[in-house]
Design an enzyme around this catalytic site. Structure first.
Site: not given
Length: 237
Positions: A90, A99, A137
């Site tokens: 990731e 990201e 989340n």
């Protein structure tokens, strides 16, 4: 005066004796042992970003006693390797904190949630070892951890312990597109492939992106080798 001084000295000596007999209490900074040593962690991530500290990880472990703490020594090390292998994938080897595709940032706000996106439309992009994303989340992770991540999602990219805790929260409590949490997959010996399914199975599994799956499996095999345990079965999804 002499009598008063004598009484005071006796009282002081008694206090010292009592204090010396009381065992020291554990401090908030103490952490439990982890099945991955710091030298092994550094071997796994030779090019990691300095933000992702081993100390931050071991501090985060205190919030999740069952992680790498369930089953025999082999199962514990397999779970640690599985978690770190997915984290490796990731984050590009614990290099990236956030990201990289900023064009995606505004997409992670689900306005249908009653609490909305108080930190802003584009505030809930992927961060941390598991690249936590979406306002719901951040809300759920923050509620579990007792931290306002919905209001301040930047904590996940600024505080190493919080960052690791966000990843462990997902690992321990969320099944994602899978049918079980990654933790349950490993401790119940369902295999590393099930952890991939729970993290990104809707995109990668069932032939969706075999190259990405292979990347995760390669990391897992390398990490269990460092820890000296077998990989087990069901490595793919």
């Amino acid at each position: 005066m002499k009598n008063r001084l004598l009484v005071a000295l006796v009282a002081f000596a008694a206090m010292v004796t009592v204090a010396a007999s009381v065992p020291p209490t554990a401090t908030a900074t103490e952490t439990r042992d982890f099945v991955v040593s710091e030298s092994q962690f550094n071997q796994m991530f030779p090019n990691r970003n300095g933000f992702y500290t081993y100390g931050g990880l071991t501090t985060a472990l205190d919030a999740f006693a069952a992680f790498a703490g369930t089953g025999n020594d082999t199962i514990r090390k397999q779970e640690a390797a599985a978690f770190l292998a997915n984290v490796n994938h990731e984050t590009g080897g614990l290099v990236y904190i956030v990201e990289q595709n900023e064009a995606n940032y505004p997409h992670y706000c689900d306005w249908s949630q009653p609490y909305g996106c108080p930190a802003g439309q584009a505030a809930y992009y992927g961060r941390g070892p598991i690249q936590l994303s979406w306002n719901f989340n951040y809300k759920a992770a923050g509620d579990y951890l007792g931290i306002d991540l919905l209001g301040n999602p930047w904590l996940v990219q600024n505080d190493a312990a919080v960052s690791w805790k966000s990843a462990l929260w997902y690992w321990m409590t969320q099944s994602g597109p899978g049918s079980m949490t990654p933790h349950d997959a490993m401790v119940n010996q369902r295999g590393f492939g099930e952890t991939i399914r729970s993290i990104n199975g809707s995109i990668e599994c069932n032939g969706g992106n075999p190259g990405q799956v292979q990347s995760r499996v390669d990391s897992y095999n390398r990490f269990v080798g460092i820890l000296g345990v077998p990989a087990g079965g069901n490595l793919y999804c």
